[in-house]
Design a protein around this motif. Structure first.
Motif, PDB file in Angstrom:
ATOM      1  N   ASP A  20      -6.748   6.905   0.375  1.00 51.52           N
ATOM      2  CA  ASP A  20      -6.697   5.483   0.026  1.00 51.52           C
ATOM      3  C   ASP A  20      -7.640   5.189  -1.138  1.00 51.52           C
ATOM      4  OD1 ASP A  20      -4.867   5.156   1.962  1.00 51.52           O
ATOM      5  OD2 ASP A  20      -6.183   4.107   3.370  1.00 51.52           O
ATOM      6  N   HIS A  40       1.128   4.402  -2.669  1.00 50.89           N
ATOM      7  CA  HIS A  40       1.043   5.854  -2.445  1.00 50.89           C
ATOM      8  C   HIS A  40       2.212   6.551  -3.151  1.00 50.89           C
ATOM      9  CE1 HIS A  40      -2.314   6.692   0.183  1.00 50.89           C
ATOM     10  NE2 HIS A  40      -1.952   5.779   1.076  1.00 50.89           N
ATOM     11  N   HIS A  76       0.817  -1.219   0.000  1.00 51.02           N
ATOM     12  CA  HIS A  76       0.000   0.000   0.000  1.00 51.02           C
ATOM     13  C   HIS A  76       0.857   1.279   0.000  1.00 51.02           C
ATOM     14  CE1 HIS A  76      -3.636   2.242   1.378  1.00 51.02           C
ATOM     15  NE2 HIS A  76      -2.760   2.967   2.042  1.00 51.02           N
TER      16      HIS A  76
END
Ligand code: AMP
Ligand code: ZN
Length: 434
Positions: free
Chosen positions: A381, A144, A140
């Motif tokens: 997110d 980003h 994750h």
């Protein structure tokens, strides 16, 4: 083309991203990828005024399958001349054409809440098995960091300002993270500074709960209290030009000065006394304590004073972010080639942060740093950034093994005994036939 799933925290998000073969593009085509679908459902955490992991988990369980069903109806129709695999019976058009099947499934494997990640990962494994395509279970935080590369690949009308080629710096400022990352290549990232206590988004949310009048807090549709706090401390109409009246401190000494903004109190900057070592750390909890202290001293505090307090906390928190960017550029000679700073995460949508960072870096003589703020829907997110990360890892020849498990912790730079993106196991070289 990939279908991607994100469930690491409180957002259930699904995306379908197709990357075009650069040779197949017509000369005037500017886009290298198309986002056929991108939606998210955020769990309703208003009752707890903050994210409750169980509420978020139940929301993933209730919403993920429905979101995927909706996404499948956005898969591109297969042209008659095309012989690529199809998914039958998903919203065929009147001529009975079927939709193209994704080439692989991408999902967030970590870091994040383990059971929340498992909802996405297990569903992704099921889809990959049913479609007989590879699974890419990705990081994750890497996602980003790669977001600006996704944006570059999408249509030019949502482009912010240029493609960050490696190497570049990312300042990730979200509800769960505060870190400055140096990205050298797809899988090579180093964390240059990281928070030692709370994330900056967490600080801002907590201060919002302390400072916002009850009618504003109670009337909120979600728990994005940071946005509410910004609107509260900088009230304005959309067209009105904002003059922040902000001057960056000219020196370290000036930065450490406590400013009286006109109400008789002043707030101590974070990590007030720091040596060389903790120039690689952020700390935000002291700012929350200061806010509580002022509120205790001023039980009858009015709205204007609340605004001033919120604004002062933001100024100090944002300057604190900037100090570590300057320190990193000074401490690491290898950063001399870096001319791009990407600011990502929910807090990056704060306009005052943009202003403070720009003014502060200029004041410190960093004139040629290109500061990019990706559009908020791609820097909170979301599954589009996960899809892109899958795309880049797939192109680099990787796929995940079906026994890979969710990872609560998965540092991008291989600290704490974990070996970075590729060092955690669960990766294999992609088989050629895919
Ligand atoms: P993320 O964790 O990336 O999904 O981002 C959520 C965090 O961003 C929460 O802590 C929000 O309160 C914060 N946030 C969102 N918008 C703003 C804003 N305009 N100013 C400050 N913080 C914000
Ligand atoms: Zn995130």
């Amino acid at each position: 083309m990939t279908l991607a799933i994100e469930t690491s925290c409180d957002d259930t998000s699904v995306a379908i991203l197709e990357k075009h073969d650069s040779e197949a593009l017509t000369p005037d085509a500017t886009e290298a990828a198309t986002l056929h679908f991108h939606e998210k459902i955020t769990s309703d955490n208003r009752a707890t005024r903050g994210i409750d992991p169980v509420v978020a988990l139940v929301s993933h369980q209730a919403n993920l399958a429905g979101l995927i069903a909706k996404a499948l109806r956005s898969l591109p129709l297969r042209k008659r001349s095309d012989s690529s695999p199809v998914i039958q019976d998903v919203g065929e058009d009147r001529d009975g054409r079927s939709r193209k099947k994704p080439d692989f499934v991408t999902v967030t494997r970590g870091p994040g809440m383990r059971s929340n990640l498992a909802v996405g990962l297990d569903t992704a494994k099921g889809l990959a098995l049913a479609w007989q395509v590879p699974l890419l279970a990705v990081n994750h935080m890497q996602a980003h960091a790669l977001t600006p590369r996704l944006i570059d690949a999408l249509e030019s009308d949502i482009k912010d300002s240029g493609k960050p080629a490696f190497p570049f710096l990312t300042l990730l400022v979200s509800g769960g993270h505060t870190m400055l990352v140096h990205s050298r290549s797809l899988c090579e990232h180093s964390i240059l500074a990281e928070t030692t206590d709370m994330a900056i988004g967490d600080l801002i949310d907590k201060c919002a709960r302390h400072l916002l009048p009850d009618n504003i807090l109670g009337g909120s549709k979600d728990v994005m209290y940071g946005r509410l706090l910004e609107e509260f401390v900088f009230p304005r109409s959309a067209e009105e030009h904002l003059d922040y009246n902000y001057t960056a401190p000219a020196s370290r000494l000036e930065e450490m000065e406590m400013r009286d903004v006109g109400y008789g109190w002043s707030i101590r900057p974070p990590m007030w006394q720091y040596g060389r070592n903790n120039q690689t750390s952020y700390s935000f909890s002291g700012l929350e304590s200061s806010v509580l202290k002022v509120l205790k001293q001023r039980p009858d505090i009015g709205v204007d004073e609340r605004r001033a307090l919120g604004r002062e906390v933001m100024r100090l928190a944002f300057e604190h972010l900037a100090t570590r960017v300057v320190a990193a550029l000074t401490l690491h000679p290898e950063l001399k080639d870096v001319d791009t700073l990407v600011v990502s995460g929910g807090v990056a949508s704060n306009q005052f942060l943009k202003h403070v960072l720009n003014v502060y870096l200029q004041e410190r003589g960093i004139m040629d740093m290109h500061i990019i703020f990706p559009p908020p829907r791609f820097c909170t997110d979301n599954a589009a950034m996960i899809a892109w990360t899958g795309m880049e890892m797939y192109a680099a020849g990787w796929e995940s093994t079906l026994d890979c498990l969710p990872l609560k912790k998965w540092p991008v730079d291989g600290k704490d005994g974990v070996q970075g993106i590729l060092g955690v196991g669960g990766w294999q070289r992609r088989r050629q036939e895919h």
